[in-house]
Design a protein around this motif. Structure first.
Motif, PDB file in Angstrom:
ATOM      1  N   TYR A 163       0.809  -1.220   0.000  1.00 29.10           N
ATOM      2  CA  TYR A 163       0.000   0.000   0.000  1.00 29.10           C
ATOM      3  C   TYR A 163       0.842   1.269   0.000  1.00 29.10           C
ATOM      4  O   TYR A 163       0.312   2.368  -0.068  1.00 29.10           O
ATOM      5  N   ASN A 164       2.141   1.156   0.110  1.00 33.89           N
ATOM      6  CA  ASN A 164       3.005   2.330   0.139  1.00 33.89           C
ATOM      7  C   ASN A 164       3.391   2.759  -1.269  1.00 33.89           C
ATOM      8  O   ASN A 164       3.256   2.004  -2.225  1.00 33.89           O
ATOM      9  N   ARG A 165       3.901   3.965  -1.374  1.00 32.46           N
ATOM     10  CA  ARG A 165       4.364   4.480  -2.663  1.00 32.46           C
ATOM     11  C   ARG A 165       5.645   3.793  -3.075  1.00 32.46           C
ATOM     12  O   ARG A 165       6.487   3.479  -2.248  1.00 32.46           O
ATOM     13  N   SER A 166       5.824   3.621  -4.335  1.00 34.04           N
ATOM     14  CA  SER A 166       7.065   3.057  -4.872  1.00 34.04           C
ATOM     15  C   SER A 166       7.980   4.196  -5.295  1.00 34.04           C
ATOM     16  O   SER A 166       7.542   5.316  -5.537  1.00 34.04           O
ATOM     17  N   GLY A 167       9.281   3.894  -5.375  1.00 39.11           N
ATOM     18  CA  GLY A 167      10.242   4.883  -5.831  1.00 39.11           C
ATOM     19  C   GLY A 167      10.752   5.811  -4.753  1.00 39.11           C
ATOM     20  O   GLY A 167      11.507   6.740  -5.037  1.00 39.11           O
ATOM     21  N   ILE A 168      10.351   5.581  -3.512  1.00 37.18           N
ATOM     22  CA  ILE A 168      10.808   6.425  -2.402  1.00 37.18           C
ATOM     23  C   ILE A 168      12.271   6.092  -2.126  1.00 37.18           C
ATOM     24  O   ILE A 168      12.657   4.926  -2.149  1.00 37.18           O
ATOM     25  N   PRO A 169      13.110   7.102  -1.862  1.00 42.71           N
ATOM     26  CA  PRO A 169      14.528   6.834  -1.574  1.00 42.71           C
ATOM     27  C   PRO A 169      14.699   5.884  -0.384  1.00 42.71           C
ATOM     28  O   PRO A 169      13.817   5.744   0.466  1.00 42.71           O
ATOM     29  N   ASP A 170      15.864   5.248  -0.330  1.00 43.08           N
ATOM     30  CA  ASP A 170      16.161   4.261   0.709  1.00 43.08           C
ATOM     31  C   ASP A 170      16.136   4.855   2.113  1.00 43.08           C
ATOM     32  O   ASP A 170      15.753   4.177   3.070  1.00 43.08           O
ATOM     33  N   PHE A 171      16.580   6.096   2.256  1.00 42.78           N
ATOM     34  CA  PHE A 171      16.643   6.755   3.566  1.00 42.78           C
ATOM     35  C   PHE A 171      15.890   8.076   3.512  1.00 42.78           C
ATOM     36  O   PHE A 171      16.055   8.859   2.581  1.00 42.78           O
ATOM     37  N   ILE A 172      15.098   8.314   4.536  1.00 39.36           N
ATOM     38  CA  ILE A 172      14.475   9.615   4.767  1.00 39.36           C
ATOM     39  C   ILE A 172      15.084  10.118   6.074  1.00 39.36           C
ATOM     40  O   ILE A 172      15.112   9.400   7.071  1.00 39.36           O
ATOM     41  N   ALA A 173      15.588  11.345   6.043  1.00 40.90           N
ATOM     42  CA  ALA A 173      16.311  11.851   7.207  1.00 40.90           C
ATOM     43  C   ALA A 173      16.019  13.327   7.424  1.00 40.90           C
ATOM     44  O   ALA A 173      15.521  14.024   6.532  1.00 40.90           O
ATOM     45  N   CYS A 174      16.361  13.780   8.637  1.00 40.84           N
ATOM     46  CA  CYS A 174      16.246  15.191   8.978  1.00 40.84           C
ATOM     47  C   CYS A 174      17.487  15.574   9.772  1.00 40.84           C
ATOM     48  O   CYS A 174      17.821  14.935  10.766  1.00 40.84           O
TER      49      CYS A 174
ATOM     50  N   LYS B   8      24.573  -2.685 -12.630  1.00 46.68           N
ATOM     51  CA  LYS B   8      24.458  -2.223 -14.018  1.00 46.68           C
ATOM     52  C   LYS B   8      23.393  -1.145 -14.193  1.00 46.68           C
ATOM     53  O   LYS B   8      23.397  -0.423 -15.166  1.00 46.68           O
ATOM     54  N   HIS B   9      22.467  -1.075 -13.259  1.00 49.00           N
ATOM     55  CA  HIS B   9      21.375  -0.105 -13.395  1.00 49.00           C
ATOM     56  C   HIS B   9      21.555   1.045 -12.421  1.00 49.00           C
ATOM     57  O   HIS B   9      22.130   0.901 -11.358  1.00 49.00           O
ATOM     58  N   GLY B  10      21.047   2.174 -12.812  1.00 46.43           N
ATOM     59  CA  GLY B  10      21.067   3.338 -11.928  1.00 46.43           C
ATOM     60  C   GLY B  10      19.701   3.475 -11.265  1.00 46.43           C
ATOM     61  O   GLY B  10      19.023   2.488 -11.006  1.00 46.43           O
ATOM     62  N   VAL B  11      19.304   4.695 -11.016  1.00 46.15           N
ATOM     63  CA  VAL B  11      17.988   4.928 -10.427  1.00 46.15           C
ATOM     64  C   VAL B  11      16.913   4.648 -11.471  1.00 46.15           C
ATOM     65  O   VAL B  11      17.122   4.846 -12.672  1.00 46.15           O
ATOM     66  N   THR B  12      15.779   4.193 -11.007  1.00 38.14           N
ATOM     67  CA  THR B  12      14.651   3.952 -11.909  1.00 38.14           C
ATOM     68  C   THR B  12      13.985   5.289 -12.229  1.00 38.14           C
ATOM     69  O   THR B  12      14.233   6.307 -11.568  1.00 38.14           O
ATOM     70  N   ALA B  13      13.109   5.267 -13.223  1.00 38.45           N
ATOM     71  CA  ALA B  13      12.387   6.486 -13.591  1.00 38.45           C
ATOM     72  C   ALA B  13      11.542   6.983 -12.415  1.00 38.45           C
ATOM     73  O   ALA B  13      11.467   8.193 -12.158  1.00 38.45           O
ATOM     74  N   LEU B  14      10.946   6.064 -11.672  1.00 37.17           N
ATOM     75  CA  LEU B  14      10.124   6.451 -10.522  1.00 37.17           C
ATOM     76  C   LEU B  14      10.976   7.026  -9.395  1.00 37.17           C
ATOM     77  O   LEU B  14      10.583   8.002  -8.743  1.00 37.17           O
ATOM     78  N   GLN B  15      12.157   6.456  -9.164  1.00 42.28           N
ATOM     79  CA  GLN B  15      13.069   7.007  -8.160  1.00 42.28           C
ATOM     80  C   GLN B  15      13.529   8.405  -8.576  1.00 42.28           C
ATOM     81  O   GLN B  15      13.573   9.319  -7.745  1.00 42.28           O
TER      82      GLN B  15
ATOM     83  N   CYS C 118      10.860  20.795  -3.794  1.00 37.66           N
ATOM     84  CA  CYS C 118      10.266  21.239  -2.522  1.00 37.66           C
ATOM     85  C   CYS C 118      11.329  21.743  -1.544  1.00 37.66           C
ATOM     86  O   CYS C 118      11.075  21.847  -0.342  1.00 37.66           O
ATOM     87  N   ASN C 119      12.525  22.049  -2.059  1.00 36.50           N
ATOM     88  CA  ASN C 119      13.656  22.565  -1.270  1.00 36.50           C
ATOM     89  C   ASN C 119      14.224  21.556  -0.285  1.00 36.50           C
ATOM     90  O   ASN C 119      14.867  21.943   0.694  1.00 36.50           O
ATOM     91  N   GLY C 120      13.982  20.278  -0.511  1.00 41.40           N
ATOM     92  CA  GLY C 120      14.652  19.236   0.260  1.00 41.40           C
ATOM     93  C   GLY C 120      15.965  18.896  -0.433  1.00 41.40           C
ATOM     94  O   GLY C 120      16.259  19.384  -1.521  1.00 41.40           O
ATOM     95  N   VAL C 121      16.743  18.058   0.195  1.00 42.06           N
ATOM     96  CA  VAL C 121      18.000  17.598  -0.392  1.00 42.06           C
ATOM     97  C   VAL C 121      17.843  16.118  -0.706  1.00 42.06           C
ATOM     98  O   VAL C 121      17.455  15.335   0.164  1.00 42.06           O
ATOM     99  N   ALA C 122      18.114  15.754  -1.949  1.00 38.93           N
ATOM    100  CA  ALA C 122      18.034  14.357  -2.360  1.00 38.93           C
ATOM    101  C   ALA C 122      19.336  13.987  -3.062  1.00 38.93           C
ATOM    102  O   ALA C 122      19.797  14.704  -3.950  1.00 38.93           O
ATOM    103  N   LEU C 123      19.916  12.885  -2.618  1.00 31.61           N
ATOM    104  CA  LEU C 123      21.202  12.443  -3.155  1.00 31.61           C
ATOM    105  C   LEU C 123      21.136  10.988  -3.574  1.00 31.61           C
ATOM    106  O   LEU C 123      20.405  10.199  -2.980  1.00 31.61           O
ATOM    107  N   VAL C 124      21.936  10.653  -4.566  1.00 36.85           N
ATOM    108  CA  VAL C 124      22.180   9.257  -4.913  1.00 36.85           C
ATOM    109  C   VAL C 124      23.617   8.990  -4.490  1.00 36.85           C
ATOM    110  O   VAL C 124      24.549   9.637  -4.964  1.00 36.85           O
TER     111      VAL C 124
END
Length: 128
Positions: free
Chosen positions: A53-64, A80-87, A97-103
């Protein structure tokens, strides 16, 4: 009653289930490094469970960190693969939204630590 308590406290010790150490995947090793960095600097973090029931493509870690929203997607440079289109879509939305997102992978893990140091230093100087 005392007899009951004595019987309860004189029970045989319960055997602890010892989990065998398994080899970590390359991405698992990166995740362990991210956890270590977060814990070292007192960053609040969790790893969301996806699927069902959760959303897909959410990053591995959510932090503050000092009020700054961080999202970290971990990858290994050996996959061999990078991030998916949904990620990628989720990462872009966080940035908009002015958050910080990193791979993060083995080669740029130091960038995460430096970012946290910068956030802590900036917020510390702001309140001084």
């Amino acid at each position: 009653m005392l007899d009951f308590l004595q019987r309860m406290t004189n029970t045989k010790p319960v055997k602890k289930h010892v989990r065998k150490k398994t080899a970590k995947t390359p991405e698992g090793k990166v995740k362990e490094q991210v956890k270590f960095i977060f814990d070292t600097y007192g960053v609040y973090w969790f790893m969301p469970v996806t699927g069902g029931y959760n959303r897909s493509g959410i990053p591995d870690f959510i932090a503050c960190c000092n009020g700054k929203f961080l999202a970290v997607e971990t990858k290994s440079k050996y996959t061999k693969h990078g991030v998916t289109a949904l990620q990628a879509k989720n990462i872009q939305q966080i940035i908009e939204c002015n958050g910080v997102a990193l791979v993060i992978d083995e080669d740029n893990i130091d960038e995460l630590e430096q970012l946290i140091k910068n956030i802590l230093a900036y917020n510390g100087a702001e309140h001084a």
